[in-house]
Write a protein that holds these residues in place. Structure first.
Motif, mmCIF file in Angstrom:
data_model
loop_
_atom_site.group_PDB
_atom_site.id
_atom_site.type_symbol
_atom_site.label_atom_id
_atom_site.label_comp_id
_atom_site.label_asym_id
_atom_site.label_seq_id
_atom_site.Cartn_x
_atom_site.Cartn_y
_atom_site.Cartn_z
ATOM 1 N N GLN A 536 0.920 41.116 -80.243
ATOM 2 C CA GLN A 536 0.779 39.675 -80.564
ATOM 3 C C GLN A 536 0.242 38.897 -79.345
ATOM 4 O O GLN A 536 -0.592 38.005 -79.469
ATOM 5 N N ILE A 537 0.738 39.286 -78.161
ATOM 6 C CA ILE A 537 0.302 38.588 -76.935
ATOM 7 C C ILE A 537 -1.187 38.828 -76.696
ATOM 8 O O ILE A 537 -1.931 37.899 -76.362
ATOM 9 N N LEU A 538 -1.635 40.063 -76.923
ATOM 10 C CA LEU A 538 -3.064 40.366 -76.729
ATOM 11 C C LEU A 538 -3.928 39.587 -77.718
ATOM 12 O O LEU A 538 -5.009 39.101 -77.376
ATOM 13 N N HIS A 539 -3.434 39.451 -78.929
ATOM 14 C CA HIS A 539 -4.167 38.686 -79.954
ATOM 15 C C HIS A 539 -4.334 37.238 -79.483
ATOM 16 O O HIS A 539 -5.404 36.633 -79.595
ATOM 17 N N ARG A 540 -3.237 36.740 -78.909
ATOM 18 C CA ARG A 540 -3.261 35.345 -78.419
ATOM 19 C C ARG A 540 -4.249 35.194 -77.254
ATOM 20 O O ARG A 540 -5.026 34.237 -77.197
ATOM 21 N N LEU A 541 -4.233 36.154 -76.328
ATOM 22 C CA LEU A 541 -5.124 36.069 -75.161
ATOM 23 C C LEU A 541 -6.588 36.146 -75.580
ATOM 24 O O LEU A 541 -7.445 35.460 -75.022
ATOM 25 N N LEU A 542 -6.871 36.970 -76.584
ATOM 26 C CA LEU A 542 -8.264 37.127 -77.028
ATOM 27 C C LEU A 542 -8.737 35.935 -77.854
ATOM 28 O O LEU A 542 -9.921 35.598 -77.850
ATOM 29 N N SER A 543 -7.798 35.286 -78.544
ATOM 30 C CA SER A 543 -8.192 34.133 -79.390
ATOM 31 C C SER A 543 -8.358 32.868 -78.546
ATOM 32 O O SER A 543 -9.038 31.926 -78.955
ATOM 33 N N ASP A 544 -7.705 32.839 -77.381
ATOM 34 C CA ASP A 544 -7.664 31.603 -76.573
ATOM 35 C C ASP A 544 -8.968 31.443 -75.779
ATOM 36 O O ASP A 544 -9.319 32.285 -74.954
ATOM 37 N N ASP A 545 -9.683 30.346 -76.065
ATOM 38 C CA ASP A 545 -10.950 30.100 -75.369
ATOM 39 C C ASP A 545 -10.769 29.940 -73.865
ATOM 40 O O ASP A 545 -11.710 30.114 -73.092
ATOM 41 N N ARG A 546 -9.543 29.559 -73.461
ATOM 42 C CA ARG A 546 -9.324 29.302 -72.024
ATOM 43 C C ARG A 546 -9.109 30.588 -71.223
ATOM 44 O O ARG A 546 -9.114 30.567 -70.001
ATOM 45 N N SER A 547 -8.895 31.723 -71.899
ATOM 46 C CA SER A 547 -8.673 32.988 -71.170
ATOM 47 C C SER A 547 -9.912 33.354 -70.361
ATOM 48 O O SER A 547 -11.031 33.295 -70.868
ATOM 49 N N ALA A 548 -9.688 33.763 -69.113
ATOM 50 C CA ALA A 548 -10.800 34.137 -68.223
ATOM 51 C C ALA A 548 -11.490 35.392 -68.761
ATOM 52 O O ALA A 548 -10.860 36.200 -69.447
ATOM 53 N N PRO A 549 -12.796 35.580 -68.450
ATOM 54 C CA PRO A 549 -13.533 36.760 -68.943
ATOM 55 C C PRO A 549 -12.814 38.081 -68.620
ATOM 56 O O PRO A 549 -12.714 38.968 -69.470
ATOM 57 N N GLU A 550 -12.290 38.205 -67.379
ATOM 58 C CA GLU A 550 -11.652 39.484 -67.022
ATOM 59 C C GLU A 550 -10.382 39.732 -67.838
ATOM 60 O O GLU A 550 -10.024 40.880 -68.126
ATOM 61 N N ILE A 551 -9.726 38.643 -68.268
ATOM 62 C CA ILE A 551 -8.515 38.783 -69.095
ATOM 63 C C ILE A 551 -8.937 39.308 -70.481
ATOM 64 O O ILE A 551 -8.309 40.197 -71.047
ATOM 65 N N LYS A 552 -10.013 38.749 -71.010
ATOM 66 C CA LYS A 552 -10.502 39.203 -72.339
ATOM 67 C C LYS A 552 -10.917 40.668 -72.263
ATOM 68 O O LYS A 552 -10.585 41.484 -73.123
ATOM 69 N N GLN A 594 -20.192 43.475 -74.148
ATOM 70 C CA GLN A 594 -20.318 44.934 -74.337
ATOM 71 C C GLN A 594 -18.988 45.551 -74.756
ATOM 72 O O GLN A 594 -18.916 46.375 -75.666
ATOM 73 N N GLN A 595 -17.906 45.120 -74.054
ATOM 74 C CA GLN A 595 -16.586 45.675 -74.373
ATOM 75 C C GLN A 595 -16.183 45.290 -75.798
ATOM 76 O O GLN A 595 -15.545 46.080 -76.507
ATOM 77 N N ALA A 596 -16.613 44.111 -76.251
ATOM 78 C CA ALA A 596 -16.295 43.675 -77.620
ATOM 79 C C ALA A 596 -16.958 44.617 -78.628
ATOM 80 O O ALA A 596 -16.334 45.030 -79.621
ATOM 81 N N SER A 597 -18.219 44.995 -78.373
ATOM 82 C CA SER A 597 -18.917 45.919 -79.290
ATOM 83 C C SER A 597 -18.206 47.266 -79.345
ATOM 84 O O SER A 597 -17.957 47.810 -80.426
#
Length: 607
Positions: A536-552, A594-597
């Motif tokens: 759930q926490i990872l879902h939140r970090l990925l959905s949050d626009d404010r998360s830094a690129p390295e966090i995503k 790239q990591q998203a793909s």
């Protein structure tokens, strides 16, 4: 007493049309009574209503003016008389008198205003309102170079008046600084250094102003450092040195002045004091030792002043400070360790010190403070070791010298400052040192203590450092044994919480450690990761626009590792991750895109 009552009556009746002679007699009688019993006489003066009469007697051309001002100065020595003096309207005529040429009138007027301002908010406001400070600062400027006794007396009174006027009042202190009083006072100190009373007044006025940031900038443009050190060298009495110390300490917070003080030779004076007082048990000497060694440490907080005194590790000052560490005085041990921590602020210095055996000295010092030790000394020695461990080349040397073992002796400490530095030192030591990280990570006592400190809600620093060390043990060892030890000790939930930290660096460290756990020991950690709601926490970090690129990026790497576990994979599928991740394919950061793909492909295959 009868004479006094008579004089007060007479003053009230005849103040308007009496001859100067009869007035003089009444005023003399008041001064005499004040000299015998100031408080009682002041009370009678207040009750009689004569204060209001004084306002009309403060005429510049009157021959009684100086005596009237003298009486006001005397009554205002009593706290209960200061507000009545203001209420009787005495401030405007007194401030007017500051424009007269008569030295005796100026002297008594300065005394009267100074006494009324002492600890009196109303008094200061009234003088401010009447513009008194400006006139006094002008007087200081014009009298500054005169060295005759009468001028020096007047300068002393005016300095005292400004001090009482601005004491502990930031607004009025700023006002004086803006009027340019600082260069004038510094000049005064240089010219009148033979006059003890004036010098002391100047110093107290400095102490008053030196706390303000804006004053330090002005002081830095004067030769204050030189004057203070010159004056300091002459002092024999403890009290006089203390007054100078009280000015030096706030001034030495400014880096420019730090360097000026070092260049003016203050350090040599301080080292001499340490030498003279170190073996004494007299109270004054103990106080002086503390002040001198504390000030020495403060001077080393400036980069330029510190480097000047380090002199490539060959400096006599550096050598003298080293000799403090094995001393029997806790104060010197503390100052020595803090000084080393301050010298250890760049790689070059750190490497030189480690190569020259400083580590052993600090470990010996720590050894002396393991049982019921002095907490401030422990804290300082650990600070020094932590700083020394920052350069990469020092880590292995310090580990083989046994620093980790020396530091672990303090695991039992219940003092948060010691816990904080202990954690920081270990974290610095194991950075990129796989063997040491593995050894420490398998130390069950250490790991259990870390897990306990991860819950130290009252001490954010200790809590943060414990989390970071847990993560570092995994990241630098990449060891299955370390991960198992941390899982057994209940550390997983803390690493998951750390991934939600407000500090990106901590979030990142947590995600990298969790990805290693998922890659190396997923089955062992599976239950704990599920209970800590990692998915759930990872879902939140990925959905949050404010998360830094390295966090995503690291969150997606972690997702790919987690789907190797059946229960965690089910959670991932139930949370519509594909939707969030497909959006990230068009992320402005190429690596994230790239990591998203890749992640999208992995999730599609698994589903």
């Amino acid at each position: 007493a009868d004479n006094l009552s008579e004089a007060l009556k007479k003053l009230k009746i005849t103040s308007t049309d009496s001859t100067a002679d009869s007035l003089e007699g009444c005023l003399d009688c008041l001064l005499q009574a004040l000299a015998q019993n100031n408080m009682e006489t002041s009370e009678k003066i207040q009750k009689s209503g004569v204060l209001q009469v004084f306002a009309s007697l403060l005429a510049p051309q009157s021959s009684c003016t100086a005596k009237v001002a003298n009486i006001i100065a005397e009554v205002a020595r009593n706290e209960f008389m200061r507000n009545p003096c203001v209420d009787a309207g005495l401030i405007p005529p007194l401030v007017q008198l500051l424009n007269c040429k008569d030295q005796e009138v100026l002297l008594q007027t300065g005394r009267a205003l100074g006494n009324i301002c002492y600890d009196s908010h109303e008094g200061r406001n009234a003088v401010d309102h009447a513009g008194g400070a400006h006139i006094v600062v002008d007087h200081l400027r014009s009298l500054c170079s005169k060295t005759d006794p009468a001028s020096e007396k007047l300068l002393t009174v005016f300095c005292g008046m400004l001090m009482n006027y601005s004491n502990e009042n930031d607004t009025l202190q700023s006002q004086l600084i803006n009027m340019g009083v600082i260069p004038t006072l510094v000049k005064l100190l240089g010219i009148h250094c033979q006059n003890a009373a004036l010098t002391e007044m100047c110093l107290v006025a400095f102490g008053n102003l030196a706390e303000l940031e804006s004053s330090k900038e002005q002081f830095a443009y004067t030769n204050i450092a030189e004057e203070l050190v010159k004056l300091f060298k002459k002092q024999i009495e403890h009290d006089k040195k203390e007054i100078i110390f009280e000015v030096l300490a706030p001034l030495a917070e400014n880096d420019v002045i730090k360097l000026q003080l070092v260049e003016a030779g203050l350090v040599e004076c301080l080292l001499e004091i340490v030498q003279k007082t170190v073996d004494s048990d007299k109270e004054d000497d103990i106080a002086e030792l503390k002040t001198a060694s504390d000030l020495m440490v403060l001077l080393l907080l400036g980069d330029e002043s510190m480097q000047k005194l380090f002199e490539g590790g060959k400096g006599s000052v550096f050598q003298r400070v080293l000799s403090w560490i094995p001393s029997n005085s806790h104060q010197l041990q503390l100052a020595g360790a803090l000084a080393i921590a301050n010298f250890a602020r760049n790689d070059g210095n750190c490497i030189h010190m480690v190569d020259n055996g400083i580590v052993q000295k600090l470990m010996d010092l720590l050894d002396r403070h393991v049982e019921d030790g002095n907490v401030t000394v422990q804290h300082a020695a650990l600070s020094a070791l932590r700083n020394l461990a920052i350069p990469v080349v020092n880590k292995a040397k310090m580990l083989s010298a046994g620093v980790a073992e020396a530091v672990l002796k303090f695991l039992r400490s219940e003092m948060p400052p010691v816990q904080f530095k202990l954690l920081g030192t270990l974290r610095m030591l194991i950075d990129a040192q796989a063997e040491a990280a593995e050894q420490l990570g398998k130390n069950i006592k250490l790991v259990e203590r870390l897990v306990e400190w991860c819950e130290a809600k009252d001490h954010a620093g200790v809590m943060g450092e414990s989390n970071r060390l847990l993560s570092a043990l995994i990241r630098h060892s990449k060891s299955k044994d370390v991960i198992r030890t941390i899982v057994q000790s209940g550390g997983i939930k803390h690493l998951v919480t750390m991934a939600t930290s407000e500090h990106v660096i901590m979030q990142n460290e947590a995600l990298v450690a969790l990805a290693l756990i998922a890659a190396l020991e997923l089955v062992t950690a599976e239950k704990d990761l599920e209970n800590a709601q990692l998915v759930q926490i990872l879902h939140r970090l990925l959905s949050d626009d404010r998360s830094a690129p390295e966090i995503k990026y690291n969150s997606m790497v972690l997702i790919c590792a987690l789907i190797g576990s059946e229960p965690l994979q089910k959670e991932v599928q139930s949370m519509a991750f594909l939707e969030v991740i497909s959006k990230l394919r068009s992320h402005e950061n190429k690596t994230v895109a790239q990591q998203a793909s890749l992640t999208e492909q992995r999730l599609a295959v698994e589903s």
